[in-house]
Enzyme design. Structure first.
Site, mmCIF file in Angstrom:
data_model
loop_
_atom_site.group_PDB
_atom_site.id
_atom_site.type_symbol
_atom_site.label_atom_id
_atom_site.label_comp_id
_atom_site.label_asym_id
_atom_site.label_seq_id
_atom_site.Cartn_x
_atom_site.Cartn_y
_atom_site.Cartn_z
ATOM 1 N N HIS A 1 0.850 -1.188 0.000
ATOM 2 C CA HIS A 1 0.000 0.000 0.000
ATOM 3 C C HIS A 1 0.887 1.238 0.000
ATOM 4 O O HIS A 1 2.108 1.138 0.196
ATOM 5 C CB HIS A 1 -0.954 0.005 1.198
ATOM 6 C CG HIS A 1 -0.276 0.113 2.523
ATOM 7 N ND1 HIS A 1 0.526 -0.889 3.048
ATOM 8 C CD2 HIS A 1 -0.252 1.119 3.448
ATOM 9 C CE1 HIS A 1 0.990 -0.516 4.226
ATOM 10 N NE2 HIS A 1 0.545 0.703 4.485
ATOM 11 N N HIS B 1 1.410 3.943 1.978
ATOM 12 C CA HIS B 1 1.852 4.732 3.116
ATOM 13 C C HIS B 1 3.377 4.818 3.036
ATOM 14 O O HIS B 1 4.039 3.873 2.593
ATOM 15 C CB HIS B 1 1.395 4.115 4.431
ATOM 16 C CG HIS B 1 -0.032 4.442 4.764
ATOM 17 N ND1 HIS B 1 -0.804 3.675 5.610
ATOM 18 C CD2 HIS B 1 -0.837 5.470 4.361
ATOM 19 C CE1 HIS B 1 -2.013 4.198 5.718
ATOM 20 N NE2 HIS B 1 -2.061 5.291 4.970
ATOM 21 N N ASP C 1 6.033 4.589 4.875
ATOM 22 C CA ASP C 1 6.998 3.625 5.399
ATOM 23 C C ASP C 1 7.050 2.347 4.570
ATOM 24 O O ASP C 1 7.867 1.466 4.840
ATOM 25 C CB ASP C 1 6.701 3.302 6.871
ATOM 26 C CG ASP C 1 5.272 2.871 7.134
ATOM 27 O OD1 ASP C 1 4.359 3.396 6.472
ATOM 28 O OD2 ASP C 1 5.050 2.018 8.020
ATOM 29 N N HIS C 2 6.198 2.247 3.554
ATOM 30 C CA HIS C 2 6.178 1.067 2.695
ATOM 31 C C HIS C 2 6.573 1.366 1.250
ATOM 32 O O HIS C 2 6.606 0.447 0.434
ATOM 33 C CB HIS C 2 4.790 0.424 2.715
ATOM 34 C CG HIS C 2 4.395 -0.077 4.063
ATOM 35 N ND1 HIS C 2 4.500 -1.398 4.433
ATOM 36 C CD2 HIS C 2 3.919 0.581 5.152
ATOM 37 C CE1 HIS C 2 4.096 -1.535 5.695
ATOM 38 N NE2 HIS C 2 3.740 -0.340 6.142
ATOM 39 N N HIS D 1 -7.202 -2.103 5.598
ATOM 40 C CA HIS D 1 -6.408 -0.975 6.074
ATOM 41 C C HIS D 1 -7.110 0.305 5.638
ATOM 42 O O HIS D 1 -7.949 0.257 4.726
ATOM 43 C CB HIS D 1 -4.987 -1.064 5.488
ATOM 44 C CG HIS D 1 -3.959 -0.279 6.228
ATOM 45 N ND1 HIS D 1 -3.760 -0.397 7.582
ATOM 46 C CD2 HIS D 1 -3.050 0.650 5.798
ATOM 47 C CE1 HIS D 1 -2.780 0.414 7.958
ATOM 48 N NE2 HIS D 1 -2.336 1.060 6.892
ATOM 49 N N ASP E 1 0.271 -4.103 6.713
ATOM 50 C CA ASP E 1 -0.713 -3.340 7.485
ATOM 51 C C ASP E 1 -2.165 -3.764 7.237
ATOM 52 O O ASP E 1 -2.696 -3.566 6.136
ATOM 53 C CB ASP E 1 -0.560 -1.860 7.184
ATOM 54 C CG ASP E 1 0.823 -1.339 7.545
ATOM 55 O OD1 ASP E 1 1.730 -2.158 7.736
ATOM 56 O OD2 ASP E 1 0.979 -0.110 7.639
ATOM 57 N N HIS F 1 7.547 -5.107 11.560
ATOM 58 C CA HIS F 1 6.768 -3.861 11.518
ATOM 59 C C HIS F 1 6.342 -3.466 12.928
ATOM 60 O O HIS F 1 5.171 -3.374 13.257
ATOM 61 C CB HIS F 1 5.547 -4.030 10.600
ATOM 62 C CG HIS F 1 4.894 -2.738 10.212
ATOM 63 N ND1 HIS F 1 3.919 -2.145 10.977
ATOM 64 C CD2 HIS F 1 5.066 -1.934 9.145
ATOM 65 C CE1 HIS F 1 3.503 -1.032 10.387
ATOM 66 N NE2 HIS F 1 4.195 -0.878 9.274
#
Length: 304
Positions: free
Chosen positions: A63, A65, A67-68, A141, A208, A266
């Site tokens: 996804h 976000h 941090d990914h 999510h 997530d 994570h």
């Protein structure tokens, strides 16, 4: 000899810490290299771990976000700098196609590598090849998210004692495998007579998400499950509110799904002691448990 291992490049969640970089995981699967969720700083972590840009054959983003995915610009530009000779396929939720395009061309550079975007538009099989079958399944999510599963086809394991008893050796073994049967001593010997079923291996990647059907679909029968455990059970309310799992929930999924090796990752920066995740998970999953650390290498378990 083939190599199947997970190279852990980062294990933090929203905020990196002194010990944990943002997400990133490279799965070495024979000749393939699948880079999952490259967060900020991935290029440097690759150098620290001895991972070359040429090792990567696919990029998979769960996804969009930060941090990914904020490591995508550095990784993609490094591919061109190192002139990666093979095409690299990128899989990501189709709703984030504009984000991927922006990340891929976040700055000016001389593009020599071939990166082929393949947005995931529906659950199911998204690629097939010598590595097996690559699947994507939806997660729960606040933004559209997918988990990924790699499934190797079932095969057969040749039995040396039966081959020897029938006098089959050398090139004739390869002929038998290719043809399915060969003539020996006036009769046809089939592959089934000199082999046994060999279940294909399975790898699952779950980031997530709250508990949902997709989590269990991905984890089912996995030889290795890499799964987020952002929170501990004491903060289960927060986990649900923000669309995450606890270590206890991840461990219960692994137990119920018949997972062989469970890799927790994570982790929220709010927890200074990673042993708490192991303690909590072992209440539900007493088998092969790994609490991931940056730059760790985790082998895929040997075949059953």
């Amino acid at each position: 000899m083939s190599t199947r291992e997970l190279v852990v490049l980062g294990t933090a969640s929203q905020t990196p810490t002194r010990r944990r970089n943002h997400n990133a995981y490279l799965l070495r699967w024979d000749g393939a290299g699948l880079l999952f969720d490259p967060g900020e700083g991935t290029q440097r972590q690759m150098i620290m771990a001895g991972v070359a840009a040429t090792d990567i054959t696919r990029i998979l983003i769960s996804h969009f976000h930060g941090d990914h995915c904020l490591g995508v610009p550095g990784v993609v530009q490094r591919m061109s700098l190192d002139r990666v000779p093979h095409p690299v396929y990128a899989h990501f939720p189709a709703s984030g196609a504009e984000y991927f395009a922006r990340l891929r061309h976040a700055s000016s550079y001389h593009e020599t590598a071939t990166v082929i975007a393949q947005p995931v538009r529906a659950p199911g099989v998204i690629a097939e090849g010598a590595f097996g079958r690559l699947e994507a399944h939806p997660l729960d999510h606040p933004v559209q998210a997918y988990g990924y599963r790699l499934v190797e086809p079932d095969g057969r394991r040749m039995l040396p004692d039966r081959l020897a008893a029938l006098g089959i050796s050398g090139p004739r073994v390869g002929e038998l495998v290719r043809e399915g049967g060969i003539r020996v001593g006036g009769r046809t010997v089939t592959v089934e007579e000199v082999s046994e079923p060999r279940p294909g291996q399975r790898f699952a990647f779950v980031m997530d998400t709250r508990l949902c059907e997709g989590v269990h679909t991905l984890a089912e029968g996995a030889d290795m499950l890499v799964i987020e455990s952002t929170f501990l059970d004491a903060d289960a309310r927060l986990a649900h509110e923000f669309g995450h799992l606890t270590a206890g929930q991840a461990a219960r999924v692994a137990r119920e799904s018949g997972v062989r090796r469970l890799v927790l990752t994570h982790f929220s920066q709010r927890y200074p002691d990673p042993t708490a995740f192991a303690t909590e998970a072992r209440r539900h999953f007493e088998s092969d448990l790994v609490v991931a650390e940056d730059l760790m290498r985790v082998p895929v378990p040997p075949r059953r």
